[in-house]
Design an enzyme around this catalytic site. Structure first.
Site, PDB file in Angstrom:
ATOM      1  N   CYS A  65     -58.960  39.609  14.548  1.00 63.37           N
ATOM      2  CA  CYS A  65     -58.773  40.688  15.311  1.00 63.37           C
ATOM      3  C   CYS A  65     -58.819  40.261  16.827  1.00 63.37           C
ATOM      4  CB  CYS A  65     -59.678  42.090  15.122  1.00 63.37           C
ATOM      5  SG  CYS A  65     -59.676  42.651  13.498  1.00 63.37           S
ATOM      6  N   HIS A 124     -62.775  29.813  -1.304  1.00 64.66           N
ATOM      7  CA  HIS A 124     -63.422  30.023  -2.787  1.00 64.66           C
ATOM      8  C   HIS A 124     -62.704  28.662  -3.377  1.00 64.66           C
ATOM      9  CE1 HIS A 124     -64.918  33.906  -1.764  1.00 64.66           C
ATOM     10  NE2 HIS A 124     -63.675  34.197  -1.240  1.00 64.66           N
ATOM     11  N   SER A 154     -63.520  38.848  12.698  1.00 64.64           N
ATOM     12  CA  SER A 154     -63.502  39.211  11.356  1.00 64.64           C
ATOM     13  C   SER A 154     -63.962  38.274  10.506  1.00 64.64           C
ATOM     14  CB  SER A 154     -61.964  39.460  10.875  1.00 64.64           C
ATOM     15  OG  SER A 154     -62.008  40.083   9.800  1.00 64.64           O
TER      16      SER A 154
END
Length: 134
Positions: free
Chosen positions: A102, A87, A82
């Protein structure tokens, strides 16, 4: 199919292959050294280390720097399992971190912990969501 039969199928070796295992660890990091939050190369290297620590397979990594009052750095690692997204907002000494995987073999908690330890926030919040199909 009864609930019992469904649970037996899900927990059988064949059933485990039929379901999606989704583990999502995400959070907010506060009061971080602003210089670290603005160092794109450092942050990119940090996310790459987290990919390895969590036993993920890297597809691609991208990093961007943004200027202005709400500027900072964004680093996105696309992995076969995934993604990891970091940020930062250097003027606010703040970062958000998202690690989603996953499958049973990856460990998003260890990736999250590695990044938090390296950034050394004065405080942070961590959340977990089970995003499995069953």
């Amino acid at each position: 199919m009864s609930e019992r039969e469904v649970l037996q199928k899900i927990n059988s070796p064949e059933g485990k292959e039929d379901r999606i295992i989704g583990k999502h660890v995400f959070g907010n990091l506060y009061d971080i050294d602003a210089e670290r939050l603005n160092d794109k190369e450092f942050l990119e290297k940090l996310v790459l280390e987290a990919v390895d620590i969590a036993h993920m397979k890297l597809v691609e990594i991208k990093a961007w720097s943004f200027g202005g009052k709400k500027g900072g750095v964004s680093v996105i690692a696309l992995v076969e399992e995934s993604h990891i997204a970091l940020h930062t907002w250097n003027e606010y000494n703040y970062a958000t971190l998202d690690v989603y995987t996953c499958g049973e073999d990856s460990d998003p908690q260890s990736a999250f912990a590695h990044i938090v330890n390296a950034l050394n926030p004065k405080r942070y919040q961590m959340f977990y969501a089970d995003r499995s199909s069953q």
